[in-house]
Design a protein around this motif. Structure first.
Motif, PDB file in Angstrom:
ATOM      1  N   LEU A 168      -6.349   8.368   5.537  1.00  0.00           N
ATOM      2  CA  LEU A 168      -5.630   7.645   4.490  1.00  0.00           C
ATOM      3  C   LEU A 168      -6.581   7.186   3.402  1.00  0.00           C
ATOM      4  O   LEU A 168      -7.731   6.833   3.680  1.00  0.00           O
ATOM      5  CB  LEU A 168      -4.913   6.431   5.085  1.00  0.00           C
ATOM      6  N   GLY A 169      -6.086   7.176   2.190  1.00  0.00           N
ATOM      7  CA  GLY A 169      -6.917   6.726   1.077  1.00  0.00           C
ATOM      8  C   GLY A 169      -6.750   5.267   0.748  1.00  0.00           C
ATOM      9  O   GLY A 169      -7.583   4.695   0.054  1.00  0.00           O
ATOM     10  N   ASN A 170      -5.667   4.637   1.250  1.00  0.00           N
ATOM     11  CA  ASN A 170      -5.425   3.256   0.818  1.00  0.00           C
ATOM     12  C   ASN A 170      -4.706   2.402   1.851  1.00  0.00           C
ATOM     13  O   ASN A 170      -4.230   1.324   1.515  1.00  0.00           O
ATOM     14  CB  ASN A 170      -4.601   3.265  -0.469  1.00  0.00           C
ATOM     15  N   ASN A 171      -4.613   2.862   3.086  1.00  0.00           N
ATOM     16  CA  ASN A 171      -3.876   2.081   4.080  1.00  0.00           C
ATOM     17  C   ASN A 171      -4.630   2.067   5.402  1.00  0.00           C
ATOM     18  O   ASN A 171      -5.680   2.699   5.531  1.00  0.00           O
ATOM     19  CB  ASN A 171      -2.463   2.650   4.257  1.00  0.00           C
ATOM     20  N   SER A 172      -4.076   1.395   6.385  1.00  0.00           N
ATOM     21  CA  SER A 172      -4.750   1.201   7.665  1.00  0.00           C
ATOM     22  C   SER A 172      -4.603   2.414   8.565  1.00  0.00           C
ATOM     23  O   SER A 172      -3.481   2.869   8.832  1.00  0.00           O
ATOM     24  CB  SER A 172      -4.177  -0.032   8.366  1.00  0.00           C
ATOM     25  N   ARG A 217       0.817  -1.216   0.000  1.00  0.00           N
ATOM     26  CA  ARG A 217       0.000   0.000   0.000  1.00  0.00           C
ATOM     27  C   ARG A 217       0.852   1.268   0.000  1.00  0.00           C
ATOM     28  O   ARG A 217       0.463   2.270  -0.596  1.00  0.00           O
ATOM     29  CB  ARG A 217      -0.944  -0.026   1.210  1.00  0.00           C
ATOM     30  N   GLU A 218       2.006   1.216   0.628  1.00  0.00           N
ATOM     31  CA  GLU A 218       2.890   2.376   0.609  1.00  0.00           C
ATOM     32  C   GLU A 218       3.358   2.681  -0.812  1.00  0.00           C
ATOM     33  O   GLU A 218       3.537   3.853  -1.189  1.00  0.00           O
ATOM     34  CB  GLU A 218       4.101   2.142   1.511  1.00  0.00           C
ATOM     35  N   LEU A 219       3.543   1.638  -1.620  1.00  0.00           N
ATOM     36  CA  LEU A 219       3.988   1.841  -2.996  1.00  0.00           C
ATOM     37  C   LEU A 219       2.933   2.536  -3.856  1.00  0.00           C
ATOM     38  O   LEU A 219       3.255   3.106  -4.899  1.00  0.00           O
ATOM     39  CB  LEU A 219       4.367   0.494  -3.631  1.00  0.00           C
TER      40      LEU A 219
END
Length: 495
Positions: free
Chosen positions: A386-390, A237-239
């Protein structure tokens, strides 16, 4: 009653704060919870199919891993059980004051403490931690005639399980994260299901599966296995962050995957057209579901691709004039994200509420502290979403900031006295300017949609424009150059 720290809310943020404080040696604390149990959003949301869209091993605290998650994406009951276990495992029950909704909190500049009113009586605290969460208060639409609808009406976050759905006509307003989960769950019970869709969401396949007994045994016996699984999910997700924050055009590849997902589930080209978004993927929250599209293609399900304008008895009138009749109305209309009720109840050093100070937009230094509100820290504050992580990763970073905040207060307090920290206006302005600059080219600002990420003025005061690693570095310590220090000498009793 006086305590060192009062924590408002017993969800992930509040419980996590209490654990971190106890580990720091701060045991003079209370957790004020308006409900009769812990759990926050995972206590309140009990709608059919309620589950997390973040992998299970990433949706738990790093200091309290759970090797027993039953699925790769866990449901509401399992997450709530995790929070109950956390409460017991870390000895938080004695600090809980349940059924104690905070009705007001006022800063006393002379005493350097917060005066707090609750449903179970008053107390004072040197530090106030607001962990009520942005998904705690349902947003209810202002619809003409809604109060005269003859059937049952409820918000998805306050699901009324006493209302029978079998054999009835049900209408749903909204196509967000909750609706995408509960609509497929209830469709087999009803005779007719009408879904009012203002804007179609982007929906991707959900890679959910049971976690095998062998995997759970491995996680229990070798904790490193679960840690590696967590780090892998986080790293993937960081990528993706660069596409959300700097290069939205890269989302086109994912849009093609979402379009293929839609084509495979819906044969009718006209229905596919109405379900296809006209904005960049990521501008609104990206949803995960394997049964949303098949449900909308069923013969007894009707999609009205228009918002609901008014209610006339049992007749629901869409903005484009189309009508539907229903026996039950379910509101999947989201939450009060940028106008949270707690902000109207907290009064700072200038005699004004946090809501008043944030009337032109939420603003907090490093997403945590606000101008004019000494010793107030907000968990999941402005520009921390966040848009895509926890979000658990953000919460843990803010708990590190809270711990250093407490250490600084202890070091700055005069012997027998107290200290308080209030952020400097120029520091908050500089932080807000940095956030605005980094969000300017993000998908949330340029993707061509209207979302809850933006406030009424079109400002993005909700999302963090970077990786969770960057946020962790930004909150690893309190920089006293960004704060004004307030002190109160010890009061000597005179006989």
């Amino acid at each position: 009653m006086h305590v060192k720290v009062a924590v408002v809310g017993a969800g992930f943020g509040g419980l996590g704060a209490a654990v971190r404080l106890r580990r720091l040696g701060v045991t003079d604390l209370v957790i004020l919870e308006r409900a009769g149990a812990v759990g926050g959003a995972w206590r309140d949301n009990t709608y059919p199919g309620c589950a997390c869209d973040i992998p299970s091993h990433l949706y738990s605290f790093s200091f309290a891993p759970n090797p027993h998650w039953p699925r790769s994406f866990s449901g509401q009951p399992e997450i709530r059980r995790y929070l109950e276990h956390l409460t017991d495992a870390f000895g938080l029950r004695p600090h809980l004051r349940l059924d104690s909704e905070v009705t007001a909190a006022r800063w006393d500049a002379d005493a350097l403490h917060w005066e707090i009113e609750t449903g179970t009586g008053p107390l004072t605290a040197e530090v106030l931690v607001s962990a009520t969460g942005p998904l705690s208060e349902p947003s209810l639409p202002d619809l003409p005639g809604l109060d005269r609808f003859p059937g049952a009406v409820f918000h998805s976050a306050r699901w009324d399980h006493t209302v029978p759905l079998r054999g009835r006509r049900v209408a749903v307003v909204g196509t967000g994260a909750s609706a995408v989960q509960f609509v497929p769950e209830i469709q087999h019970q009803v005779t007719e299901l009408t879904v009012f869709q203002r804007t179609p969401p982007w929906v991707l396949p959900k890679p959910d599966r049971p976690i095998t007994a062998a995997e759970r045994a491995l996680h229990a016996r070798i904790p490193l296995a679960g840690t590696l699984r967590r780090q892998l999910a986080c790293g993937i997700r960081e990528l993706q962050v660069g596409a959300f924050t700097r290069h939205p055009a890269r989302m086109r590849a994912v849009e093609r995957l979402a379009a293929l997902h839609l084509r495979r589930a819906v044969a009718d080209p006209e229905l596919r057209r109405r379900l296809t978004p006209d904005y960049r993927l990521g501008c609104k929250r990206v949803l995960l579901s394997n049964d949303w599209y098949p449900t909308l293609a069923r013969p007894h399900v009707r999609l009205v691709d228009s918002g609901l304008r008014a209610v006339r008895g049992a007749t629901l009138v869409a903005e484009d004039g189309r009508e539907a009749t229903a026996d039950v109305l379910v509101l999947g209309t989201g939450f009060r994200i940028t106008d949270q009720p707690i902000a109207h109840r907290v009064t700072g050093a200038h005699g004004t509420t946090l809501a008043h100070e944030w009337r032109d937009g939420m603003a907090a230094l490093r997403g945590t502290t606000a101008v004019g509100f000494p010793n107030l820290l907000t968990v999941i504050g402005p520009n921390t979403g966040l848009g895509n992580n926890s979000m658990i990763l953000v919460i843990e970073a803010q708990l590190t900031y809270l711990a250093d905040f407490m250490r600084k207060l202890a070091a700055l307090a005069p012997p027998g006295g107290r200290a308080a920290l209030t952020p400097r206006p120029d520091a908050v302005r500089a932080w807000g300017g940095l956030m605005a600059a980094r969000l300017a080219n993000s998908v949330w600002n340029t993707g061509g949609c209207r979302s809850w990420y933006l406030d009424a003025r079109g400002r993005n005061t909700t999302v963090w424009p970077g990786t969770t690693a960057e946020f962790r570095r930004a909150t690893e310590r309190v920089d006293l150059a960004e704060y004004e220090v307030l002190r109160r000498e010890a009061v000597v009793a005179r006989g």
